[in-house]
Every structure is written in structure tokens, then in C-alpha cells.
Design a protein around this motif. Structure first.
Motif, PDB file in Angstrom:
ATOM      1  N   GLN A 276      24.400   5.852  67.356  1.00 27.28           N
ATOM      2  CA  GLN A 276      23.195   5.038  67.163  1.00 27.28           C
ATOM      3  C   GLN A 276      23.527   3.708  66.502  1.00 27.28           C
ATOM      4  O   GLN A 276      23.099   2.647  66.970  1.00 27.28           O
ATOM      5  N   LEU A 277      24.321   3.747  65.439  1.00 25.65           N
ATOM      6  CA  LEU A 277      24.639   2.494  64.734  1.00 25.65           C
ATOM      7  C   LEU A 277      25.453   1.558  65.619  1.00 25.65           C
ATOM      8  O   LEU A 277      25.305   0.333  65.555  1.00 25.65           O
ATOM      9  N   TYR A 278      26.314   2.145  66.497  1.00 24.71           N
ATOM     10  CA  TYR A 278      27.107   1.294  67.392  1.00 24.71           C
ATOM     11  C   TYR A 278      26.221   0.562  68.396  1.00 24.71           C
ATOM     12  O   TYR A 278      26.333  -0.659  68.567  1.00 24.71           O
ATOM     13  N   PHE A 279      25.328   1.299  69.068  1.00 19.97           N
ATOM     14  CA  PHE A 279      24.517   0.672  70.104  1.00 19.97           C
ATOM     15  C   PHE A 279      23.544  -0.346  69.525  1.00 19.97           C
ATOM     16  O   PHE A 279      23.303  -1.396  70.126  1.00 19.97           O
ATOM     17  N   ILE A 280      22.989  -0.058  68.367  1.00 20.97           N
ATOM     18  CA  ILE A 280      22.068  -1.020  67.745  1.00 20.97           C
ATOM     19  C   ILE A 280      22.814  -2.306  67.403  1.00 20.97           C
ATOM     20  O   ILE A 280      22.378  -3.415  67.761  1.00 20.97           O
ATOM     21  N   ALA A 281      23.964  -2.198  66.733  1.00 22.56           N
ATOM     22  CA  ALA A 281      24.731  -3.383  66.346  1.00 22.56           C
ATOM     23  C   ALA A 281      25.239  -4.138  67.573  1.00 22.56           C
ATOM     24  O   ALA A 281      25.221  -5.378  67.616  1.00 22.56           O
ATOM     25  N   SER A 282      25.681  -3.403  68.592  1.00 16.02           N
ATOM     26  CA  SER A 282      26.229  -4.024  69.795  1.00 16.02           C
ATOM     27  C   SER A 282      25.172  -4.839  70.530  1.00 16.02           C
ATOM     28  O   SER A 282      25.410  -6.003  70.908  1.00 16.02           O
ATOM     29  N   PHE A 283      23.995  -4.250  70.717  1.00 13.04           N
ATOM     30  CA  PHE A 283      22.974  -4.967  71.484  1.00 13.04           C
ATOM     31  C   PHE A 283      22.313  -6.079  70.678  1.00 13.04           C
ATOM     32  O   PHE A 283      21.809  -7.040  71.260  1.00 13.04           O
ATOM     33  N   LEU A 284      22.345  -5.993  69.358  1.00 14.48           N
ATOM     34  CA  LEU A 284      21.893  -7.134  68.566  1.00 14.48           C
ATOM     35  C   LEU A 284      22.858  -8.313  68.723  1.00 14.48           C
ATOM     36  O   LEU A 284      22.436  -9.474  68.777  1.00 14.48           O
ATOM     37  N   ALA A 285      24.171  -8.010  68.838  1.00 11.22           N
ATOM     38  CA  ALA A 285      25.166  -9.067  69.072  1.00 11.22           C
ATOM     39  C   ALA A 285      24.987  -9.676  70.462  1.00 11.22           C
ATOM     40  O   ALA A 285      25.079 -10.903  70.644  1.00 11.22           O
ATOM     41  N   ILE A 286      24.732  -8.836  71.464  1.00  9.80           N
ATOM     42  CA  ILE A 286      24.497  -9.326  72.829  1.00  9.80           C
ATOM     43  C   ILE A 286      23.253 -10.208  72.859  1.00  9.80           C
ATOM     44  O   ILE A 286      23.234 -11.291  73.469  1.00  9.80           O
ATOM     45  N   TYR A 287      22.215  -9.750  72.192  1.00  3.77           N
ATOM     46  CA  TYR A 287      20.953 -10.487  72.110  1.00  3.77           C
ATOM     47  C   TYR A 287      21.176 -11.891  71.546  1.00  3.77           C
ATOM     48  O   TYR A 287      20.685 -12.883  72.090  1.00  3.77           O
TER      49      TYR A 287
END
Length: 319
Positions: free
Chosen positions: A107-118
Motif C-alpha cells: 500500500q505505501l509503495y503504490f501510494i508514494a509511486s502514484f503521487l510521484a507520477i502525478y
């Protein structure tokens, strides 16, 4: 379960999420706007995608980047749907607070990853505005479809690769103090701070990623808008200046709604020692949940092409 906060362990099988500490009595009421925000976000972003895909006049770089933003919002919503939001609601409604250790790291990986993509997509949209305003005659020649696709791919790869060490570093630390996370989801540093080891490597790497992603992105966006403003002020008439600046309003609104909650949360964490814990948690939820719902509303209201197409769809259905 009752002794989960006193048991000695080095690799817990589960963590305990507290939701929003201090607002336990309001958890049921908090769940209602969370569900409403999620539903509006999904519907709004699907609408943006449908309109851009079915309207040939919108097949331009700005709208392609808007589609990327909508897809990122939807994937972030998917992460919320499959793990984060159900966990939040189970905490708020049923007091079910356990989350598997591996699920928490995922969960923490996907949240941080997609915030970076955003964040990267916001830079790409600033680039589009820069080229459209500062070099309008070559806009279509510079931002061709292959170039837009390559920019999108680079943004996605950056987010995936830079955040990849987060869960691996978090997994290597021993967690022998407690497995209780005072949060409503598995936020990276909230998990790392539970470790009973020297976690400076995680902290330093997290800060370096924050600077290289958010910091550098903001620098590039600022530089783009400095050049954009110079080009706008060089236009001969006030009407031309206002009309040109109007094409940037939607993007600027999205930047403000995306970055202000993040920086406000970071500043209160660093300097707001007298700020209540539940306020920190609420702000962390705001920057995760609010931008995906505001983006399609902002672009739907501010962008004439999208607004007209949506009105035609609604009018056609009405007849």
C-alpha cells in the motif's frame, strides 16, 4: 491482539491502524464524505477520459496529458478501492484495524509511486503550456504524439523506480517496539518510525526522493511559468493577455490543490508541534483524496471544449 502493543517481535505479521486518533467518536460520520469523494472522483475522471477519447477536436497534447492525469487519479482511486479506502472504512465503521505486514508495504509503495507520477504529469502539462504560449507555431511539431507518449513513459518509470526502495528498506528494519500505526493508512514514514533501529537510510532516501520529485518538479513548473508570464506580458493588448493566461488557469488550480495540502502537511509535521495529531492525519487524507475529485471538476468547468462536449452529451441524453 490485546497485547499487540507489548509483544516483542522483529517482523510483525500485522500492523494495527488507529484511523484518526482523537476523532474515534466521529469515525462513522467521517466515512460518509470519504465515500462520496471517492465516487465523485471515479465518475469525474471516467467522464474526462470518455470525452477526450470520443471528441476528435480534443486529440491534442494538453488533453492527452489531462487523460494521463485522469488515469493516474483512477489508478490511485483503484489503490484506494482495493486496499486503502476499504481499510479506512473497516476502521471507521467496524473497528477492524489489522492490516497484513506485506499488504501495508504494498500500500505505501503504490501510494508514494502514484503521487510521484502525478507530480510528473503536472510538469508535463506545464511544458505543454510553455510550448503552446512561447512557441505556438511549432507546438504541434514539438509535442507530437510519439513525444507525448515518451514523456508519459518517462514520468511513469520515474515514479515506479524512485519509490521502489521504500518497501524493501522498510521490510529490513526490526519492529520490536509496537505494531500500532497512528494513521488511517500505511504512510511511509509512519511505518518506518515504528522500527527500533537506525532508520536514517530510509529517512535520507525519502527526503532525497521528495526533493528530486516534488522539489525539482516545482522548480521546472516555476521556470515554465516565468517564461509563460514573460510571453503573456509581451502581448500587445489586455484582451490577448487575459485570453492567453486563461488557458493556464485550470493547470494552475490543479497545481495549487495538489501541492498546498502536501506542503501544509509537511510543515505542520516539522514545525507544528502544538498541532493536534488528528489534524495531521486529516491533512494526510486530504492530499490523498481531494485532488482526484477536484481535477475533473476544475477542467470540466474551466475548459470550454470539455464543458461544451459534456453539455452536448447531457442534452442528447435528455432528448
Amino acid at each position: 491482539m490485546s497485547d499487540s502493543n507489548t509483544t516483542v517481535f522483529t517482523n510483525p505479521s500485522t500492523f494495527i491502524l488507529l484511523g484518526i486518533p482523537g476523532l474515534e467518536v466521529a469515525h462513522v460520520w467521517i466515512s460518509i464524505p470519504f465515500c462520496a469523494i471517492y465516487a465523485v472522483a471515479v465518475m469525474g475522471n471516467f467522464t474526462i477520459l470518455f470525452i477526450v477519447m470520443t471528441e476528435p477536436s480534443l486529440h491534442e497534447p494538453m488533453f492527452y496529458f489531462l487523460c494521463m492525469l485522469a488515469v493516474t487519479d483512477l489508478v490511485l482511486d483503484l489503490v484506494l478501492t482495493t486496499s486503502t479506502l476499504p481499510k479506512m472504512l473497516s476502521i471507521f465503521l467496524f473497528n477492524s484495524r489489522e492490516i497484513d505486514f506485506s499488504a501495508c508495504l504494498t500500500q505505501l509503495y503504490f501510494i508514494a509511486s502514484f503521487l510521484a507520477i502525478y507530480s510528473g504529469i503536472l510538469v508535463a502539462m506545464a511544458l505543454d503550456r510553455y510550448v503552446a504560449i512561447c512557441n505556438p507555431l511549432r507546438h504541434s511539431a514539438i509535442l507530437t504524439n510519439p513525444v507525448v507518449a515518451k514523456i508519459g513513459l518517462a514520468v511513469v518509470l520515474r515514479g515506479i523506480i524512485l519509490v521502489l526502495p521504500f518497501p524493501f528498506l522498510a521490510r529490513r528494519w526490526p519492529y520490536c517496539r509496537t505494531n500500532i500505526i497512528p494513521h488511517s493508512y500505511c504512510e511511509h514514514m509512519a511505518v518506518v518510525n515504528l522500527a527500533c533501529a537506525d532508520t536514517r537510510l530510509s529517512s535520507y532516501y525519502s527526503l532525497s526522493v521528495a526533493f528530486s520529485v516534488t522539489g525539482m518538479d516545482l522548480i521546472f513548473i516555476t521556470m515554465s511559468y516565468i517564461q509563460i508570464l514573460r510571453a503573456i506580458f509581451s502581448l500587445p493588448t489586455k484582451d490577448a493577455r487575459l485570453k492567453t493566461f486563461g488557458t493556464c488557469i485550470s493547470h494552475l488550480c490543479v497545481i495549487l490543490t495538489s501541492y498546498i495540502p502536501v506542503f501544509f502537511s509537511l510543515l505542520t509535521h516539522r514545525f507544528g508541534h502544538n498541532v493536534a495529531a488528528h489534524f495531521h492525519i486529516l491533512m494526510a487524507n486530504v492530499y490523498l483524496l481531494v485532488p482526484p475529485v477536484l481535477n475533473p471538476i476544475i477542467y470540466g468547468v474551466r475548459t470550454k471544449e470539455i464543458r461544451d462536449r459534456l453539455l452536448r452529451l447531457l442534452t442528447h441524453k435528455g432528448t
